[in-house]
Design an enzyme around this catalytic site. Structure first.
Site, PDB file in Angstrom:
ATOM      1  CE  LYS A  38      36.817  43.757  39.196  1.00 36.44           C
ATOM      2  NZ  LYS A  38      37.894  42.790  38.975  1.00 36.44           N
ATOM      3  NE  ARG A  89      37.153  43.244  33.058  1.00 35.43           N
ATOM      4  CZ  ARG A  89      37.162  42.156  33.791  1.00 35.43           C
ATOM      5  NH1 ARG A  89      36.087  41.774  34.441  1.00 35.43           N
ATOM      6  NH2 ARG A  89      38.255  41.440  33.888  1.00 35.43           N
ATOM      7  NE  ARG A 123      44.456  36.579  40.694  1.00 38.22           N
ATOM      8  CZ  ARG A 123      43.537  37.463  40.312  1.00 38.22           C
ATOM      9  NH1 ARG A 123      42.677  37.933  41.200  1.00 38.22           N
ATOM     10  NH2 ARG A 123      43.474  37.900  39.092  1.00 38.22           N
ATOM     11  NE  ARG A 167      42.857  34.451  36.997  1.00 39.40           N
ATOM     12  CZ  ARG A 167      42.017  35.470  37.152  1.00 39.40           C
ATOM     13  NH1 ARG A 167      41.278  35.542  38.241  1.00 39.40           N
ATOM     14  NH2 ARG A 167      41.913  36.399  36.234  1.00 39.40           N
ATOM     15  NE  ARG A 212      43.735  39.969  33.971  1.00 40.23           N
ATOM     16  CZ  ARG A 212      44.039  39.383  35.126  1.00 40.23           C
ATOM     17  NH1 ARG A 212      45.201  38.815  35.311  1.00 40.23           N
ATOM     18  NH2 ARG A 212      43.162  39.378  36.090  1.00 40.23           N
TER      19      ARG A 212
HETATM   20  P1  AMP Z   1      38.336  38.642  35.847  1.00 38.26           P
HETATM   21  O1  AMP Z   1      38.331  37.357  36.595  1.00 38.26           O
HETATM   22  O2  AMP Z   1      37.101  39.455  36.064  1.00 38.26           O
HETATM   23  O3  AMP Z   1      39.599  39.444  36.054  1.00 38.26           O
HETATM   24  O4  AMP Z   1      38.309  38.261  34.292  1.00 38.26           O
HETATM   25  C1  AMP Z   1      39.318  37.476  33.696  1.00 38.26           C
HETATM   26  C2  AMP Z   1      39.263  37.619  32.193  1.00 38.26           C
HETATM   27  O5  AMP Z   1      37.987  37.192  31.705  1.00 38.26           O
HETATM   28  C3  AMP Z   1      39.395  39.047  31.689  1.00 38.26           C
HETATM   29  O6  AMP Z   1      40.752  39.449  31.572  1.00 38.26           O
HETATM   30  C4  AMP Z   1      38.694  38.958  30.332  1.00 38.26           C
HETATM   31  O7  AMP Z   1      39.514  38.318  29.366  1.00 38.26           O
HETATM   32  C5  AMP Z   1      37.545  38.022  30.640  1.00 38.26           C
HETATM   33  N1  AMP Z   1      36.352  38.762  31.107  1.00 38.26           N
HETATM   34  C6  AMP Z   1      35.787  38.752  32.349  1.00 38.26           C
HETATM   35  N2  AMP Z   1      34.712  39.539  32.409  1.00 38.26           N
HETATM   36  C7  AMP Z   1      34.574  40.072  31.177  1.00 38.26           C
HETATM   37  C8  AMP Z   1      33.653  40.984  30.599  1.00 38.26           C
HETATM   38  N3  AMP Z   1      32.655  41.536  31.307  1.00 38.26           N
HETATM   39  N4  AMP Z   1      33.823  41.310  29.279  1.00 38.26           N
HETATM   40  C9  AMP Z   1      34.828  40.788  28.550  1.00 38.26           C
HETATM   41  N5  AMP Z   1      35.735  39.930  29.030  1.00 38.26           N
HETATM   42  C10 AMP Z   1      35.618  39.569  30.337  1.00 38.26           C
END
Ligand code: AMP
Length: 193
Positions: free
Chosen positions: A15, A90, A127, A133, A144
């Site tokens: 995404k 989220r 990745r 990461r 996750r």
């Molecule tokens: P992502 O890159 O969107 O997969 O986000 C990586 C990490 O950032 C997630 O596993 C959460 O720990 C944190 N994170 C990102 N977006 C949110 C959100 N809307 N609410 C809470 N934690 C977030």
């Protein structure tokens, strides 16, 4: 007012990649809470210090912190003409907070990119090697995906119950294959205003 679209979908579905491509095609900002949080961690800000261990564990950063960060971002000039939100909301509490924030303008619809679970794990592990990461190791990936199921999947009921359609796009194939599907979907929908 430009387009206001949410990207849903599990970690590893692509995404972020699709949201970035679509945002540049539409000329609206791509607002990724994951990217914003990673940059706060890299810069060692107050928020970054609070978020770092939580992100490494694969859990969600507290709603109040993320909601404040997004509210501030949506208040910037470039977001006046629309935006793509990626990784936010989220959970249902964040969706309710977003609704309060955007008020009558609302969001047009949510787009979910769907990929089978075993393919997600495979992609996230590869990745990890490419991008390094810290939250792309096997244990965190599992966490996750669990958090996605328990916290984020309820949005697939919450949004339709509140008049916001959730449309899905198949996320298998190349980046171009998926982007073609996304663009066709958007073209078919036009603007809701
Ligand atoms: P992502 O890159 O969107 O997969 O986000 C990586 C990490 O950032 C997630 O596993 C959460 O720990 C944190 N994170 C990102 N977006 C949110 C959100 N809307 N609410 C809470 N934690 C977030």
């Amino acid at each position: 007012m430009g387009r206001r679209i949410l990207f849903l979908g599990p970690p590893g579905a692509g995404k972020g990649t699709q949201a970035a491509l679509l945002a540049s095609a539409l000329g609206v900002p791509h607002i990724s809470t994951g990217d914003m949080l990673r940059s706060a961690v890299a810069q060692g800000t107050d928020l970054g210090r609070k978020a770092e261990a939580i992100m490494t564990a694969g859990d969600l950063v507290p709603d109040d912190l993320v909601v404040a960060m997004v509210a501030e971002r949506l208040g910037e000039a470039d977001a006046v003409c629309g935006y793509l939100l990626d990784g936010f909301p989220r959970n249902v509490a964040q969706a309710v907070a977003l609704d309060r924030e955007v008020g009558a303008d609302g969001i047009e619809f949510a787009l979910s990119i769907e990929v089978a679970a075993d393919e997600l794990v495979r992609r996230l592990l590869s990745r990890a090697t490419e991008l390094g990461r810290s939250d792309d190791n096997e244990e965190t990936i599992r966490r996750r995906l669990e958090v996605y199921q328990s916290e984020t999947e309820p949005l697939f009921d919450h949004y339709p119950d509140h008049g916001v359609e959730v449309v899905t796009v198949g996320g298998t194939g190349t980046i171009d294959d998926v982007f073609t599907r996304v663009v066709l979907l958007l073209a078919g929908r036009g603007r809701d205003e």
